[in-house]
Write an enzyme that holds these catalytic residues in place. Structure first.
Site, PDB file in Angstrom:
ATOM      1  N   ASN A 147      43.755  49.437  46.777  1.00  0.00           N
ATOM      2  CA  ASN A 147      42.346  49.035  46.776  1.00  0.00           C
ATOM      3  C   ASN A 147      42.175  47.517  46.810  1.00  0.00           C
ATOM      4  O   ASN A 147      41.114  47.004  46.455  1.00  0.00           O
ATOM      5  CB  ASN A 147      41.601  49.644  45.584  1.00  0.00           C
ATOM      6  CG  ASN A 147      42.273  49.356  44.247  1.00  0.00           C
ATOM      7  OD1 ASN A 147      43.248  48.610  44.174  1.00  0.00           O
ATOM      8  ND2 ASN A 147      41.758  49.950  43.183  1.00  0.00           N
ATOM      9  N   ARG A 285      40.187  40.749  35.715  1.00  0.00           N
ATOM     10  CA  ARG A 285      40.084  41.413  34.416  1.00  0.00           C
ATOM     11  C   ARG A 285      39.170  40.592  33.519  1.00  0.00           C
ATOM     12  O   ARG A 285      39.220  39.353  33.508  1.00  0.00           O
ATOM     13  CB  ARG A 285      41.457  41.580  33.763  1.00  0.00           C
ATOM     14  CG  ARG A 285      42.350  42.620  34.430  1.00  0.00           C
ATOM     15  CD  ARG A 285      41.783  44.024  34.304  1.00  0.00           C
ATOM     16  NE  ARG A 285      42.610  45.042  34.931  1.00  0.00           N
ATOM     17  CZ  ARG A 285      42.455  45.500  36.165  1.00  0.00           C
ATOM     18  NH1 ARG A 285      41.493  44.991  36.936  1.00  0.00           N
ATOM     19  NH2 ARG A 285      43.234  46.454  36.644  1.00  0.00           N
ATOM     20  N   GLN A 314      36.633  48.288  28.312  1.00  0.00           N
ATOM     21  CA  GLN A 314      35.911  49.041  29.330  1.00  0.00           C
ATOM     22  C   GLN A 314      35.836  50.503  28.913  1.00  0.00           C
ATOM     23  O   GLN A 314      36.889  51.105  28.705  1.00  0.00           O
ATOM     24  CB  GLN A 314      36.581  48.884  30.701  1.00  0.00           C
ATOM     25  CG  GLN A 314      36.482  47.470  31.207  1.00  0.00           C
ATOM     26  CD  GLN A 314      36.811  47.307  32.687  1.00  0.00           C
ATOM     27  OE1 GLN A 314      36.381  46.355  33.303  1.00  0.00           O
ATOM     28  NE2 GLN A 314      37.586  48.210  33.273  1.00  0.00           N
ATOM     29  N   HIS A 333      32.740  48.423  36.514  1.00  0.00           N
ATOM     30  CA  HIS A 333      33.968  48.160  37.281  1.00  0.00           C
ATOM     31  C   HIS A 333      34.128  49.220  38.384  1.00  0.00           C
ATOM     32  O   HIS A 333      34.738  50.252  38.183  1.00  0.00           O
ATOM     33  CB  HIS A 333      35.165  48.190  36.320  1.00  0.00           C
ATOM     34  CG  HIS A 333      36.437  47.704  36.929  1.00  0.00           C
ATOM     35  ND1 HIS A 333      37.614  47.623  36.224  1.00  0.00           N
ATOM     36  CD2 HIS A 333      36.745  47.291  38.180  1.00  0.00           C
ATOM     37  CE1 HIS A 333      38.576  47.166  36.995  1.00  0.00           C
ATOM     38  NE2 HIS A 333      38.068  46.961  38.204  1.00  0.00           N
TER      39      HIS A 333
END
Length: 398
Positions: A147, A285, A314, A333
């Site tokens: 990705n 991050r 998260q 995210h």
């Protein structure tokens, strides 16, 4: 029989989709540089389906249960009474995504007596305590490059959104206004600006290549310098460290892995080195930025606007200050979990599992930790240490 414990994000609020707005996605055969896309022996899903949520199950259920393995899928991942915590002690394999990470802290790894393999369905394995995994002899693997381009596209989108003041301008239209002056007062052209990336690996380099046609001045810093011919091709300026680079930049994009050397890299001291009115984008991050230092930098105007889709922990608590600080372009995210990306990282997860169960070597480029040391992509991008510190306390507030 093995037990495979898979943590995925919850299904859409309206339920798992019965149809999609497009009938297909483009087929990608290889990545820039020649690395091939995941190549499992088979898949049990249609590319373009929602695979990263619980009902999607990364398309693995038929394969795993057909071999007689136990496949547990949950989104309940945090706290001592979570499904993840209860199922972990006898799990052989843990699969997690960076977008909804199941934090494998030293304490959890100590409880997981059977754990042999931790797979990141995507890229970025900092939710696994690398030091503890090394000491426990656990193999850590991720789907390198699956990705990267998805994230690079997201970076360019966010840069343009901030510089052009898109989000507040869209809100004026939604509210029924025609407040052109309010839109224009914080809107600039990207053309001619100096744009720097912290790291020029797969994502950072893809960002540089996509920004070059915008006629900007490109900068980068990285522990691994790009080949001279690539620097000439892009007209990019190298800086030995981030402190040397940021004073030159109007826009900064963070594209480095999280490890002990980059944790809270963007702190009060570094923000002081930035130009007044710098635009900052972070799809790497959340913990690379000191949470409260960033808020102070935005409030002071040192950072004109901040966009990111990464947080710590998260999901973040409802009162996380990045949700409400001025001039933010935050998103959950999702940059690396487009339907296109999911097809690749689901196939890569299947490929790793096939190798694991058949006793074949896992691709070198997928490895982060193997045999009690950093390996493959991990040896290139990570340092041994802990980046899960503080997650238990942070999750109590989430």
């Amino acid at each position: 029989m093995a037990k495979v414990l898979c943590v995925l994000y919850p299904d859409p609020v309206d339920g798992y989709p019965k149809s999609y707005i497009r009938d297909s996605i483009p087929k990608i055969e290889s990545y820039p540089g020649g690395q091939t896309v995941p190549n499992p022996k088979g898949i049990d899903f249609v590319p373009g389906e929602l695979l990263g949520s619980v009902s999607g199950g990364l398309g693995l259920r038929k394969y795993l249960e057909g071999l007689g393995h136990q496949f547990v899928v949950t989104s309940d991942k945090d706290g001592p009474n979570s499904v993840f915590e209860k199922e972990l002690p006898d799990a052989d394999v843990v699969i997690s995504q960076p977008f909804w990470p199941a934090y494998l802290t030293p304490e959890r790894i100590k409880k997981a007596k059977n754990l042999k393999l931790a797979i990141t369905a995507g890229i970025g394995s900092d939710h696994v305590d690398i030091q503890a995994a090394v000491e426990a002899g656990i193999t850590v693997a991720e789907i390198t490059y699956s990705n990267s381009i998805s994230v690079a596209e997201h970076v360019v989108m966010m840069i343009l959104s901030l510089v052009r003041n898109y989000l507040p301008s869209h809100e004026w239209a939604v509210k029924g206004g025609w407040n052109i002056a309010d839109c224009a007062v914080r809107a600039y052209d990207l053309e001619g600006m100096h744009v720097g990336t912290v790291a020029a690996g797969r994502i950072g380099l893809a960002v540089l290549r996509r920004l070059k046609p915008f006629d900007v001045h490109l900068h980068y810093t990285d522990t691994h310098r790009l080949p001279a011919e690539v620097e000439r091709e892009l007209g990019v300026t190298y800086h030995p460290d981030v402190y040397d680079m940021v004073p030159h930049c109007d826009v900064i994009t963070i594209n480095c892995p999280l490890h002990p050397s980059t944790e809270h890299l963007f702190n009060d001291r570094l923000f002081e080195k930035c130009k007044k009115g710098t635009f900052l984008v972070n799809t790497a991050r959340g913990k690379i930025c000191d949470r409260d230092a960033l808020v102070r930098a935005v409030q002071s105007g040192k950072i004109a606007a901040y966009a990111g889709d990464v947080w710590f922990p998260q999901p973040p608590p409802a009162d996380h200050p990045w949700r409400t600080m001025p001039y933010n372009g935050m998103t959950p995210h999702y940059s690396g979990t487009t339907l296109s990306a999911q097809a690749r990282y689901a196939a890569g997860t299947r490929e790793i599992l096939e190798c694991f169960f058949e006793g074949r070597p896992i691709r070198e480029e997928y490895l982060i930790v193997k045999g009690g040391k950093l390996a493959g992509a991990g040896a290139h991008s990570y340092t041994v240490g802990s980046t899960t510190r503080g997650v238990e306390e942070a999750l109590k507030k989430a």
